[in-house]
Design a protein around this motif. Structure first.
Motif, mmCIF file in Angstrom:
data_model
loop_
_atom_site.group_PDB
_atom_site.id
_atom_site.type_symbol
_atom_site.label_atom_id
_atom_site.label_comp_id
_atom_site.label_asym_id
_atom_site.label_seq_id
_atom_site.Cartn_x
_atom_site.Cartn_y
_atom_site.Cartn_z
ATOM 1 N N PRO A 274 -30.921 17.792 20.225
ATOM 2 C CA PRO A 274 -31.844 17.406 21.301
ATOM 3 C C PRO A 274 -32.712 16.246 20.854
ATOM 4 O O PRO A 274 -33.054 16.126 19.676
ATOM 5 N N GLY A 275 -33.060 15.394 21.802
ATOM 6 C CA GLY A 275 -33.861 14.225 21.471
ATOM 7 C C GLY A 275 -35.318 14.399 21.877
ATOM 8 O O GLY A 275 -35.609 14.882 22.960
ATOM 9 N N THR A 276 -36.203 14.020 20.977
ATOM 10 C CA THR A 276 -37.628 14.008 21.289
ATOM 11 C C THR A 276 -38.349 13.185 20.238
ATOM 12 O O THR A 276 -37.845 13.011 19.123
ATOM 13 N N ARG A 277 -39.517 12.660 20.582
ATOM 14 C CA ARG A 277 -40.404 12.091 19.577
ATOM 15 C C ARG A 277 -41.773 12.767 19.654
ATOM 16 O O ARG A 277 -42.782 12.211 19.247
ATOM 17 N N SER A 278 -41.772 14.001 20.161
ATOM 18 C CA SER A 278 -42.979 14.809 20.235
ATOM 19 C C SER A 278 -42.890 15.945 19.225
ATOM 20 O O SER A 278 -41.983 16.781 19.303
ATOM 21 N N PRO A 279 -43.821 16.018 18.266
ATOM 22 C CA PRO A 279 -43.784 17.122 17.297
ATOM 23 C C PRO A 279 -43.858 18.486 17.969
ATOM 24 O O PRO A 279 -43.160 19.424 17.563
ATOM 25 N N GLY A 280 -44.695 18.611 19.005
ATOM 26 C CA GLY A 280 -44.826 19.889 19.697
ATOM 27 C C GLY A 280 -43.540 20.293 20.380
ATOM 28 O O GLY A 280 -43.151 21.476 20.353
ATOM 29 N N HIS A 281 -42.885 19.331 21.009
ATOM 30 C CA HIS A 281 -41.625 19.627 21.685
ATOM 31 C C HIS A 281 -40.564 20.023 20.670
ATOM 32 O O HIS A 281 -39.775 20.951 20.900
ATOM 33 N N LEU A 282 -40.516 19.339 19.521
ATOM 34 C CA LEU A 282 -39.544 19.691 18.498
ATOM 35 C C LEU A 282 -39.766 21.119 18.000
ATOM 36 O O LEU A 282 -38.812 21.876 17.771
ATOM 37 N N GLU A 283 -41.020 21.498 17.864
ATOM 38 C CA GLU A 283 -41.322 22.862 17.420
ATOM 39 C C GLU A 283 -40.819 23.878 18.442
ATOM 40 O O GLU A 283 -40.288 24.938 18.074
ATOM 41 N N GLU A 284 -40.964 23.572 19.728
ATOM 42 C CA GLU A 284 -40.429 24.461 20.769
ATOM 43 C C GLU A 284 -38.906 24.546 20.675
ATOM 44 O O GLU A 284 -38.323 25.632 20.766
ATOM 45 N N LEU A 285 -38.257 23.396 20.514
ATOM 46 C CA LEU A 285 -36.799 23.366 20.450
ATOM 47 C C LEU A 285 -36.276 24.161 19.256
ATOM 48 O O LEU A 285 -35.245 24.840 19.343
ATOM 49 N N ALA A 286 -37.000 24.085 18.139
ATOM 50 C CA ALA A 286 -36.557 24.765 16.922
ATOM 51 C C ALA A 286 -36.551 26.279 17.069
ATOM 52 O O ALA A 286 -35.883 26.979 16.288
ATOM 53 N N GLN A 287 -37.243 26.799 18.070
ATOM 54 C CA GLN A 287 -37.218 28.237 18.301
ATOM 55 C C GLN A 287 -35.818 28.717 18.684
ATOM 56 O O GLN A 287 -35.522 29.911 18.624
ATOM 57 N N ALA A 288 -34.947 27.777 19.049
ATOM 58 C CA ALA A 288 -33.590 28.133 19.451
ATOM 59 C C ALA A 288 -32.842 28.873 18.349
ATOM 60 O O ALA A 288 -32.023 29.762 18.625
ATOM 61 N N VAL A 289 -33.103 28.513 17.087
ATOM 62 C CA VAL A 289 -32.335 29.127 15.996
ATOM 63 C C VAL A 289 -32.706 30.593 15.803
ATOM 64 O O VAL A 289 -31.971 31.336 15.136
ATOM 65 N N ASP A 290 -33.813 31.023 16.381
ATOM 66 C CA ASP A 290 -34.226 32.422 16.270
ATOM 67 C C ASP A 290 -33.804 33.256 17.468
ATOM 68 O O ASP A 290 -34.039 34.461 17.515
ATOM 69 N N ILE A 291 -33.180 32.625 18.460
ATOM 70 C CA ILE A 291 -32.710 33.340 19.647
ATOM 71 C C ILE A 291 -31.249 33.717 19.432
ATOM 72 O O ILE A 291 -30.384 32.845 19.328
ATOM 73 N N ARG A 292 -30.979 34.974 19.339
ATOM 74 C CA ARG A 292 -29.615 35.449 19.128
ATOM 75 C C ARG A 292 -29.067 35.969 20.453
ATOM 76 O O ARG A 292 -29.513 37.001 20.963
ATOM 77 N N LEU A 293 -28.130 35.254 21.009
ATOM 78 C CA LEU A 293 -27.556 35.622 22.298
ATOM 79 C C LEU A 293 -26.271 36.410 22.090
ATOM 80 O O LEU A 293 -25.307 35.905 21.508
ATOM 81 N N GLY A 294 -26.267 37.643 22.564
ATOM 82 C CA GLY A 294 -25.078 38.472 22.504
ATOM 83 C C GLY A 294 -24.239 38.301 23.757
ATOM 84 O O GLY A 294 -24.561 37.523 24.660
ATOM 85 N N ALA A 295 -23.185 39.082 23.841
ATOM 86 C CA ALA A 295 -22.263 38.977 24.975
ATOM 87 C C ALA A 295 -22.969 39.249 26.292
ATOM 88 O O ALA A 295 -22.689 38.584 27.310
ATOM 89 N N SER A 296 -23.888 40.223 26.321
ATOM 90 C CA SER A 296 -24.555 40.560 27.582
ATOM 91 C C SER A 296 -25.461 39.424 28.049
ATOM 92 O O SER A 296 -25.466 39.061 29.234
#
Length: 327
Positions: A274-296
């Motif tokens: 993802p593209g951004t030059r906002s530190p705050g936005h990057l911090e939000e985006l980085a939360q993706a690695v902690d979201i574990r999506l299962g089949a449901s």
């Protein structure tokens, strides 16, 4: 941050990369201090893969990264791209002399003698892809680049290129509303040991907590003339995406992180940038690695945003020039 590998024999990088197009002013005037703050935040978060290109601000993005890494040596695995030539008229070149000249410029702006990953930004159909990859392989042998990448290509082009030299990464647009890579390219990358680098996983901002307002976009904003952001298409798209935003809120996730997490869940060889030059936005985006999506959860998301849901094409006919369509 968890890591993923750039190709079967490439370096390990953070599973989330950072697209640096906006450092070159592609979405409004660039701010050096903010760009540097974003790079510092990337270091803090373990976002270790930066993606840039010559065409991003006519070298400005590369130059900003180069200035930052002078005091942060060996901090990032950097990728850059050549192949789109804007002057005197926009065209594509995969010729040996051009590739070598372009790389020397990238090395100078970045202030390095080696770039871990170097892409052909667009394929030049006047040059057989086997020849173009042969030219790039010379640069690998010389130690000037670590690996070869291709952008906006078809599975057939990847197959042909891979007969000459292993391809470290393919970069194409991929998100919940751009699913063409599912029809062969994601699978070809996995089969050939090539990383799939997904750009625009947040749909150019559409998968955000607050819907973008096209009327507030600058006249030179790419999205201003993009079919999915225009008129009735955007009204219909946003209505559908609002359900996805509500789903994210109900689970305590920000919408952009959930969109990126969906991309991560499509394969272990996929690295979203993802593209951004906002530190705050990057911090939000980085939360993706902690979201574990299962089949449901993936099934629920598919119900909310089924494949092909978007109204309007991802590009206009003019914007499509140079991209390879294969279905």
């Amino acid at each position: 941050m968890m890591t993923r590998r750039l190709g079967s024999n490439g370096p390990e990088v953070g599973a989330l990369g950072l697209g640096c197009m906006s450092f070159g002013g592609m979405y409004g005037p660039t701010d050096k201090a903010e760009s540097f703050a974003t790079l510092k935040k990337a270091l803090d978060l373990g976002v270790s893969h930066l993606d840039t290109a010559i065409i991003y601000g006519a070298g400005l993005s590369e130059a900003l990264i180069g200035e930052f890494i002078r005091d942060n040596a060996n901090s990032f695995t950097i990728a850059s791209k050549c192949g789109i030539v804007p002057q005197p008229t926009r065209h594509f070149s995969n010729k040996r002399a051009y590739i070598r000249e372009a790389l020397e410029g990238s090395l100078k702006r970045l202030g390095v003698d080696h770039i871990p990953l170097y892409y052909l930004h667009r394929r030049d159909h006047e040059v057989p892809v086997e020849d173009a990859i042969g030219f790039m392989a010379e640069l690998v042998a010389e130690g000037k680049i670590g690996g070869i990448g291709l952008s906006e290509i078809s599975p057939a082009t990847l197959e042909r290129a891979s007969t000459v030299h292993p391809i470290m990464a393919v970069q194409n647009e991929y998100s919940l509303w751009t699913r063409l890579p599912d029809l062969g390219l994601v699978q070809a990358c996995a089969r050939l040991g090539t990383a799939f680098v997904a750009f625009s996983p947040v749909g150019r901002g559409v998968f955000a907590d607050q819907a973008p307002d096209p009327s507030a976009m600058a006249d030179d904003d790419f999205r201003k003339t993009n079919p999915r952001f225009m008129g009735d298409n955007y009204v219909r798209n946003n209505a559908r995406i609002e359900r996805f935003r509500a789903y994210a809120r109900d689970h305590g996730w920000n919408t952009s992180a959930l969109a990126v997490a969906w991309t991560l869940a499509q394969g272990d060889h996929i690295i979203p940038i993802p593209g951004t030059r906002s530190p705050g936005h990057l911090e939000e985006l980085a939360q993706a690695v902690d979201i574990r999506l299962g089949a449901s959860e993936l099934a629920e998301i598919e119900t909310l945003l089924p494949v092909g849901f978007a109204h309007g094409t991802r590009y206009t006919d003019a914007q499509l020039v140079g991209t390879e369509l294969y279905c």
